[in-house]
Design an enzyme around this catalytic site. Structure first.
Site, PDB file in Angstrom:
ATOM      1  N   ASN A 410      18.506  14.788  39.951  1.00  0.00           N
ATOM      2  CA  ASN A 410      18.104  13.395  39.773  1.00  0.00           C
ATOM      3  C   ASN A 410      17.568  13.161  38.365  1.00  0.00           C
ATOM      4  O   ASN A 410      18.261  12.614  37.517  1.00  0.00           O
ATOM      5  CB  ASN A 410      17.059  13.009  40.831  1.00  0.00           C
ATOM      6  CG  ASN A 410      16.931  11.507  40.989  1.00  0.00           C
ATOM      7  OD1 ASN A 410      16.980  10.763  40.028  1.00  0.00           O
ATOM      8  ND2 ASN A 410      16.762  11.050  42.220  1.00  0.00           N
ATOM      9  N   ASP A 411      16.348  13.594  38.111  1.00  0.00           N
ATOM     10  CA  ASP A 411      15.704  13.280  36.837  1.00  0.00           C
ATOM     11  C   ASP A 411      16.436  13.884  35.637  1.00  0.00           C
ATOM     12  O   ASP A 411      16.447  13.286  34.556  1.00  0.00           O
ATOM     13  CB  ASP A 411      14.254  13.767  36.853  1.00  0.00           C
ATOM     14  CG  ASP A 411      13.468  13.149  38.001  1.00  0.00           C
ATOM     15  OD1 ASP A 411      13.630  11.937  38.229  1.00  0.00           O
ATOM     16  OD2 ASP A 411      12.715  13.877  38.668  1.00  0.00           O
ATOM     17  N   VAL A 412      17.063  15.043  35.801  1.00  0.00           N
ATOM     18  CA  VAL A 412      17.689  15.721  34.660  1.00  0.00           C
ATOM     19  C   VAL A 412      19.031  15.106  34.286  1.00  0.00           C
ATOM     20  O   VAL A 412      19.654  15.537  33.313  1.00  0.00           O
ATOM     21  CB  VAL A 412      17.871  17.228  34.947  1.00  0.00           C
ATOM     22  CG1 VAL A 412      16.516  17.900  35.129  1.00  0.00           C
ATOM     23  CG2 VAL A 412      18.764  17.467  36.158  1.00  0.00           C
ATOM     24  N   ALA A 451      10.243  12.783  39.938  1.00  0.00           N
ATOM     25  CA  ALA A 451       9.414  12.031  39.006  1.00  0.00           C
ATOM     26  C   ALA A 451       9.065  10.650  39.548  1.00  0.00           C
ATOM     27  O   ALA A 451       8.250   9.935  38.963  1.00  0.00           O
ATOM     28  CB  ALA A 451      10.122  11.893  37.653  1.00  0.00           C
TER      29      ALA A 451
END
Length: 486
Positions: A410-412, A451
């Site tokens: 997701n965040d990466v 996050a």
């Protein structure tokens, strides 16, 4: 008997060599397993040699403690799932820091007791010619030993309490971030107060209340330094506290005159420091921000509005897209670990490779919950090392990639890291998945990542969402791909 000290030091030297060589072998996935064994043998040798120290006492208690610790480690190592490995690492790292802090506490308490005795005679031992022995107690610490003992206790205590908070966050027992007004100022004041009290202790003014105040301040600083850290930055936190623990152990080893502790601690501290620098770079954060910043905090301002809607795709269409593609890049994330989908994903990748599709796996430096998490999962499934690419290597290839398959990441892969200054992850280097011609995302639902922010990639025109459990979705892709050949 005169040979015994020499043999013990020789064992410590051999153990140190095994630590260093083991760490070197851990730098490659091909030799990492052997490196762990080498380092483990070195630790076993150092522990056994320690039992033969001439001034060793309470051996039965030490044996009991070792047996309890080994049993607990063996049980947890066998039962803890791979998805929970990051929090186990954080917990064990905290125990190492706590052990170093406990050594410092014992030394300080012993120093205070010794100062309260009246009968003081010079110690004529050639090993410590300037020290003093008091009524049979160990010699008083020298100023350098006392200073290093206090410093090791401070670092170990911060690592202990901070690692426990990291464990609680990773385990889901605590909110991801806890921030209050003036928190940075409070943290700096706590650290300054702990340092001041530590200086007083290091100057020889040791007393029970001062020791208690010192450890309370250090514990509070470790807690408050970690509470505001967001989940996206947790890999940096783990590597940072790993470095702290190594340094604390090394300092306390100097106080005890134990060469194995000194070398092992320095090796761990150096490796943890280098890893922290690499992780901070991967998160686009300075070390100063790692130590005193509010990790995961937004840069300020209004967040960008994400236009569009998430567009679903079924497994059959997704399988066809990849079956007739020339290049496919698979991006695993923590969701893959939770679903234990690595074996099914590798089976799917093998079917694509048999059809002539060029397949690679892309790993972000902080994918998962700790450095190397995804690499271990893929290695467990049998993915060849030459198919695994890191971020810097794979990013230039995304524009020529026909399909990027994102599983649980997701965040990466969130483009907001490049476009939204108000985003908590703004400035973090990401995998440029959005540059691929087509993107398929396997995800349980429409929730946010660790996050706690929306991912603009999921709303992009070239992205399709395959909703479902990672292992089940990968199994559907495998079945659909097999049906194309029937």
């Amino acid at each position: 008997m005169s040979l015994l000290p020499t043999l013990i030091k020789a064992c410590y030297f051999l153990a140190a060599l095994l630590f260093i060589l083991g760490l070197k072998r851990m730098s490659s996935p091909r030799t990492a397993r052997g490196g762990i064994v080498w380092a483990g043998v070195g630790m076993l040798l150092a522990v056994l040699a320690t039992f033969f120290l001439p001034d060793m006492h309470n051996r039965s208690l030490i044996v009991a403690a070792v047996l309890i610790g080994v049993s607990a480690a063996w049980w947890t190592g066998r039962r803890v799932a791979m998805t929970a490995m990051p929090q186990m690492v954080a917990l064990y790292n905290g125990m190492g820091g706590g052990a170093a802090a406990a050594i410092g506490a014992v030394e300080l308490i012993g120093y205070a007791r010794a100062l309260g005795l009246l009968h003081v005679v010079p110690d004529t031992s050639p090993l410590q010619p300037e020290s003093w022995a008091i009524n049979g107690l160990p010699p008083l610490l020298s100023p350098v030993e006392l200073s290093l003992g206090v410093l090791g206790a401070l670092i170990g205590t911060v690592s202990f309490s901070g690692s426990l908070v990291a464990f609680a966050k990773l385990q889901g027992w605590m909110d991801k971030r806890f921030v209050f007004p003036g928190q940075r100022v409070v943290n700096i004041l706590l650290l300054a107060a702990a340092v001041v009290v530590g200086v007083v202790l290091a100057s020889g003014h040791v007393s029970g209340p001062m020791i208690a105040l010192f450890f309370v301040l250090a514990l509070l600083f470790g807690l408050l330094m970690t509470l505001p850290i967001g989940g996206a930055d947790m890999p940096v936190v783990i590597s940072l506290y790993n470095a702290f623990t190594g340094l604390a152990v090394s300092f306390e080893g100097f106080v005890l005159g134990n060469e194995a502790m000194i070398i092992a601690g320095m090796v761990v501290g150096a490796a943890g420091t280098l890893l922290t620098q690499l992780m901070a770079k991967a998160m686009n954060r300075s070390i100063g921000n790692v130590l005193f910043g509010s990790f995961g905090a937004a840069a300020g301002g209004d967040a960008q509005t994400i236009d569009g809607a998430q567009k679903p795709v079924d497994a059959g269409d997704a399988a066809v897209m990849m079956a007739y593609a020339e290049r496919v890049v698979i991006v695993p994330g923590y969701g893959l670990a939770v679903a234990q989908a690595q074996h099914k994903v590798w089976e799917f990748a093998q079917l694509l490779i048999k059809r002539g599709v060029k397949v690679k796996f892309a790993i972000h430096p902080v994918a998962g919950r700790m450095p190397g998490h995804m690499n271990v999962l893929l290695a467990e499934a049998g993915v060849p090392y030459d198919l695994i690419a890191d971020m810097d290597e794979i990013n230039p290839e995304f524009p020529a990639t026909d399909v990027a398959l994102v599983i649980g990441a997701n965040d990466v892969v969130n483009p907001l890291a490049k476009t939204d200054p108000a985003s908590p992850i703004y400035g973090m280097p990401i995998l440029d998945v959005s540059a691929a011609k087509h993107v398929i995302v396997i995800k349980r639902g429409k929730g946010t990542g660790f996050a706690g922010i929306e991912n603009a990639l999921f709303y992009a025109d070239n992205t399709r969402m395959l909703y479902g459990d990672g292992q089940a979705a990968a199994g559907q892709l495998v079945n659909e791909l097999k049906s194309l050949d029937d």
